[in-house]
Scaffold this motif. Structure first.
Motif, PDB file in Angstrom:
ATOM      1  N   LEU A 242      -1.381   4.765  10.455  1.00 31.54           N
ATOM      2  CA  LEU A 242      -0.841   3.422  10.374  1.00 31.54           C
ATOM      3  C   LEU A 242       0.653   3.555  10.075  1.00 31.54           C
ATOM      4  CD1 LEU A 242      -2.711   0.982  10.654  1.00 31.54           C
ATOM      5  CD2 LEU A 242      -2.450   0.595   8.216  1.00 31.54           C
TER       6      LEU A 242
ATOM      7  N   TYR B 105       4.455   5.067  -1.317  1.00 28.03           N
ATOM      8  CA  TYR B 105       3.143   4.808  -0.740  1.00 28.03           C
ATOM      9  C   TYR B 105       2.559   6.055  -0.104  1.00 28.03           C
ATOM     10  CZ  TYR B 105       3.558   0.011  -1.950  1.00 28.03           C
ATOM     11  OH  TYR B 105       3.675  -1.148  -2.698  1.00 28.03           O
TER      12      TYR B 105
ATOM     13  N   ALA C  82      -6.052   7.656  -0.398  1.00 27.58           N
ATOM     14  CA  ALA C  82      -4.755   8.330  -0.442  1.00 27.58           C
ATOM     15  C   ALA C  82      -4.540   8.972  -1.803  1.00 27.58           C
ATOM     16  CB  ALA C  82      -3.646   7.333  -0.145  1.00 27.58           C
ATOM     17  N   LEU C  83      -4.893   8.238  -2.831  1.00 25.83           N
ATOM     18  CA  LEU C  83      -4.693   8.746  -4.186  1.00 25.83           C
ATOM     19  C   LEU C  83      -5.493  10.022  -4.382  1.00 25.83           C
ATOM     20  CD1 LEU C  83      -3.184   7.923  -6.674  1.00 25.83           C
ATOM     21  CD2 LEU C  83      -5.235   6.799  -7.509  1.00 25.83           C
TER      22      LEU C  83
ATOM     23  N   LEU D 292      -3.968   0.215  -7.522  1.00 26.68           N
ATOM     24  CA  LEU D 292      -5.374   0.528  -7.761  1.00 26.68           C
ATOM     25  C   LEU D 292      -5.783   0.097  -9.162  1.00 26.68           C
ATOM     26  CD1 LEU D 292      -7.602   1.850  -6.177  1.00 26.68           C
ATOM     27  CD2 LEU D 292      -7.037   4.009  -7.295  1.00 26.68           C
TER      28      LEU D 292
ATOM     29  N   ARG E 276     -13.939  -7.037  -2.893  1.00 26.07           N
ATOM     30  CA  ARG E 276     -14.452  -6.082  -1.922  1.00 26.07           C
ATOM     31  C   ARG E 276     -15.551  -5.241  -2.533  1.00 26.07           C
ATOM     32  NH1 ARG E 276     -10.740  -4.131   2.062  1.00 26.07           N
ATOM     33  NH2 ARG E 276     -11.414  -2.002   1.722  1.00 26.07           N
TER      34      ARG E 276
ATOM     35  N   SER F 224     -11.474   2.064   0.727  1.00 22.47           N
ATOM     36  CA  SER F 224     -10.118   1.638   0.375  1.00 22.47           C
ATOM     37  C   SER F 224      -9.124   2.748   0.698  1.00 22.47           C
ATOM     38  CB  SER F 224     -10.045   1.309  -1.107  1.00 22.47           C
ATOM     39  OG  SER F 224      -8.728   1.467  -1.573  1.00 22.47           O
ATOM     40  N   PRO F 225      -8.230   2.488   1.650  1.00 19.58           N
ATOM     41  CA  PRO F 225      -7.250   3.515   2.011  1.00 19.58           C
ATOM     42  C   PRO F 225      -6.395   3.943   0.821  1.00 19.58           C
ATOM     43  CG  PRO F 225      -7.156   1.629   3.498  1.00 19.58           C
ATOM     44  CD  PRO F 225      -8.061   1.246   2.386  1.00 19.58           C
ATOM     45  N   MET F 226      -6.132   3.025  -0.083  1.00 16.67           N
ATOM     46  CA  MET F 226      -5.304   3.382  -1.235  1.00 16.67           C
ATOM     47  C   MET F 226      -6.014   4.401  -2.110  1.00 16.67           C
ATOM     48  SD  MET F 226      -3.335   0.055  -2.545  1.00 16.67           S
ATOM     49  CE  MET F 226      -1.637   0.417  -2.195  1.00 16.67           C
ATOM     50  N   ALA F 227      -7.258   4.119  -2.381  1.00 18.75           N
ATOM     51  CA  ALA F 227      -8.002   5.050  -3.233  1.00 18.75           C
ATOM     52  C   ALA F 227      -8.137   6.390  -2.524  1.00 18.75           C
ATOM     53  CB  ALA F 227      -9.372   4.475  -3.562  1.00 18.75           C
TER      54      ALA F 227
ATOM     55  N   GLY G 104      -7.110  -3.665   3.217  1.00 21.02           N
ATOM     56  CA  GLY G 104      -7.398  -2.342   2.667  1.00 21.02           C
ATOM     57  C   GLY G 104      -6.303  -1.855   1.740  1.00 21.02           C
ATOM     58  N   TYR G 105      -5.092  -2.270   2.011  1.00 22.60           N
ATOM     59  CA  TYR G 105      -3.986  -1.871   1.148  1.00 22.60           C
ATOM     60  C   TYR G 105      -3.768  -2.883   0.031  1.00 22.60           C
ATOM     61  CZ  TYR G 105      -3.166   2.066   4.071  1.00 22.60           C
ATOM     62  OH  TYR G 105      -3.321   3.263   4.725  1.00 22.60           O
TER      63      TYR G 105
ATOM     64  N   MET H 170       4.047   2.240   8.402  1.00 23.34           N
ATOM     65  CA  MET H 170       4.617   1.366   7.388  1.00 23.34           C
ATOM     66  C   MET H 170       6.097   1.234   7.710  1.00 23.34           C
ATOM     67  SD  MET H 170       3.662   1.451   3.442  1.00 23.34           S
ATOM     68  CE  MET H 170       4.221   0.135   2.369  1.00 23.34           C
TER      69      MET H 170
ATOM     70  N   SER I 182      -2.171  10.070   3.068  1.00 18.38           N
ATOM     71  CA  SER I 182      -2.453   8.641   3.220  1.00 18.38           C
ATOM     72  C   SER I 182      -2.763   8.231   4.657  1.00 18.38           C
ATOM     73  CB  SER I 182      -1.247   7.839   2.761  1.00 18.38           C
ATOM     74  OG  SER I 182      -0.134   8.175   3.569  1.00 18.38           O
ATOM     75  N   ARG I 183      -2.485   9.100   5.616  1.00 16.80           N
ATOM     76  CA  ARG I 183      -2.536   8.712   7.031  1.00 16.80           C
ATOM     77  C   ARG I 183      -1.635   7.505   7.294  1.00 16.80           C
ATOM     78  NH1 ARG I 183      -5.762  12.047   9.510  1.00 16.80           N
ATOM     79  NH2 ARG I 183      -5.576  11.053  11.531  1.00 16.80           N
ATOM     80  N   LEU I 184      -0.535   7.500   6.574  1.00 16.90           N
ATOM     81  CA  LEU I 184       0.479   6.468   6.733  1.00 16.90           C
ATOM     82  C   LEU I 184       1.753   7.168   7.197  1.00 16.90           C
ATOM     83  CD1 LEU I 184      -0.373   3.640   5.916  1.00 16.90           C
ATOM     84  CD2 LEU I 184       0.564   4.063   3.651  1.00 16.90           C
TER      85      LEU I 184
ATOM     86  N   MET J 182       0.954   2.878  -5.297  1.00 17.02           N
ATOM     87  CA  MET J 182      -0.456   2.917  -4.932  1.00 17.02           C
ATOM     88  C   MET J 182      -1.340   2.988  -6.179  1.00 17.02           C
ATOM     89  SD  MET J 182      -0.978   5.182  -1.593  1.00 17.02           S
ATOM     90  CE  MET J 182      -1.467   4.016  -0.360  1.00 17.02           C
TER      91      MET J 182
END
Lengths: 337, 337
Positions: free
Chosen positions: A96, A119, A58-59, B59, A5, A53-56, B118-119, A98, A64-66, B55
């Motif tokens: 989103l 997460y 979130a970190l 990463l 990516r 990247s949602p993970m980055a 993305g995850y 989970m 996280s919007r999870l 997460m």
DNA sequence: TTGTAAGCGTTATCAT
DNA sequence: ATGATAACGCTTACAA
């Protein structure tokens, strides 16, 4: 620069700007970005097919919007129906979901909550098994907002969304009474420790004003013989002057009762009245059709999601109890006679 | 140091070691960590209740131990049953499943695949709607291993797991033939573009050796009148010498057919024979019981998970086609006569 | 065997 | 309005 990516750095390089600028393009575009730079960034994004990247995120953000959704049993249509409503509402609000399925295995709640917390979910929607008390602890440990669906837990002061069990039971019983079904048997899965079952059973008790009479049978999986005996006893109790009917505590029980009635060679609506919680799609096909309380599952899921999202947006205040009305669907199994 | 989850730094500080050492405790404990240091780290972990953040690990590693599972419709028991098998197999292999439900809305596949990507999911298990061709593109763009369930896509050379449709159809037809049901109607959801439906329909055609005769009816949602007409035509075609039977393409169709038969006032097993794909739990309760092909849903889900995990572990080689046998469950609707 | 430090892809706090 | 740079929590060369 090209394997995998594209990253924010790739975009920055392609556009000839800094990473910060690209980040701002996504987060504060209008406020602080000049049009020409924005256009260059946009072009680079399109060209590279970049998505953050949602993970980055979130970190970095700590959010996280999870949303973590725990369901008791994904094989249970009730859980699934609620899940659908909740998922849609979350998605529309930009979250989103989970999902963690407990598969009805006791003691997995803690595992579920911790996995989800790993997460960085921003909050929890919990439709748990309802027994045990690992849930309150695990949730408290995370310090994140929670909303409970269908089953409460003692010691948890959180938002709660469910069917109005007492109201639904009252609808069922008064409907049966109106039809002349006066000798009732409430069949439920084992009550111990599950708030919903406890509430419905209690409500059944309060519905039994004269001339109504009734008793409760706890039906465990695989215990078909006992259920057959209970039904036989019910009809015996009713004699020839009072009509006997079953009230089923949920769709699982409804299926068991339907099997039993079939085995006994009885007919719903004549030999035995019936009305139950939940309205599975096969209810119209059994005998003369089974009378049911349809739960507003979509609204329950959506209500839970709304509650949670309000909390995430900073809403504070005492725990809420949202009870939604069920809808009585009348079919032949409760025909007056 | 104390707000929120404890981090690897907190543990390192508490144990008086470096972050790297704590990391090694989890990843390479045996190989390169002295017992006393390990003990100190362990103590700190226990004391703080530390667990690594998946997460952050994802990463850093570039792999997430997450598997993206896309299902066509979570409200469809088939999807759910497969999902259960897949989820369990993944969990046992140390992977967590991230679920995306398409809710039967066309065109959401791309969104699903990109959200999951993305995850940083390591791979995909796809039970898609089967129409359109956004799936191959979206997947190819991610360059991650994929296994398809139930529905194939043209232009995708990936592992594929499903029911042996031709075999199942042959079981159904020869069973009906043995029972003397010679005039068949295959009722399917609209075939266009969905490989499973196409395959089953084709298989139905090849089953029609004399004395068997048959035709196909595509039943769309809400189009009940047409279904009623098709059933009436079927009986007319059969006349009084040939017994008419329906073969249903899946549980959704079975429900529609059962409703129609009820509306017509017919009896399964006498007025109309029946045998269908899928074995919903209410099948025994309809009329004399509905004869069904039970799909090995658990095995399908598990097989898909296994295929994917093998790929993740480096297995290379041509795309595999795993076809599993269905099991014929005989009930009254196909009784010989 | 252990520690140091540079990433992973973002965001946010400074400057400028 | 834009650019360095330090986090976020973790892994992994590379050093020691």
């Amino acid at each position: 620069m090209s394997a995998g990516r594209p990253t924010i750095s790739d975009v920055a390089a392609a556009a000839g700007v800094s990473k910060a600028t690209v980040s701002r393009f996504f987060n504060h575009r209008e406020r602080l970005l000049s049009p020409d730079i924005a256009a260059r960034v946009q072009a680079a994004i399109d060209q590279l097919g970049y998505a953050p990247s949602p993970m980055a995120q979130a970190l970095s953000r700590g959010r996280s919007r999870l949303i973590g959704l725990v369901v008791a049993d994904i094989a249970n249509p009730y859980s699934v129906a609620v899940l659908r409503g909740a998922e849609r509402a979350c998605r529309e609000a930009g979250y989103l979901v989970m999902l963690f399925n407990l598969g009805n295995e006791p003691g997995r709640e803690r595992e579920a909550i911790e996995a989800l917390a790993g997460y960085q979910v921003d909050g929890f929607i919990l439709n748990t098994l309802g027994r045990g008390h690992s849930v309150p602890d695990a949730v408290a440990a995370q310090g994140k907002p929670v909303v409970l669906i269908d089953r409460r837990h003692t010691g948890m002061q959180t938002d709660f969304v469910a069917l109005d069990n007492a109201g639904a039971m009252a609808q069922l019983c008064s409907h049966l009474q109106a039809g002349g079904w006066q000798e009732l048997l409430y069949v439920t899965e084992p009550v111990a420790g599950v708030s919903t079952r406890r509430e419905r059973t209690a409500a059944f008790g309060t519905c039994l004003q004269a001339p109504m009479a009734g008793s409760v049978f706890e039906s465990a999986e695989g215990d078909d013989a006992a259920l057959l005996a209970a039904l036989a006893a019910l009809r015996r109790r009713a004699g020839r002057k009072r009509r006997p009917a079953v009230v089923a505590g949920n769709a699982v029980v409804t299926l068991r009762v339907a099997r039993a009635v079939r085995e006994l060679g009885w007919q719903f609506g004549s030999d035995l009245g019936f009305a139950g919680f939940d309205d599975p799609d096969w209810a119209p096909l059994i005998g003369p059709g089974l009378t049911c309380i349809a739960q507003p599952t979509d609204a329950i899921g959506e209500g839970a999601a709304r509650c949670l999202i309000e909390r995430l947006q900073g809403h504070t205040g005492p725990a809420r109890r949202v009870l939604l009305e069920g809808q009585l669907v009348v079919r032949g199994s409760s025909a007056p006679g």
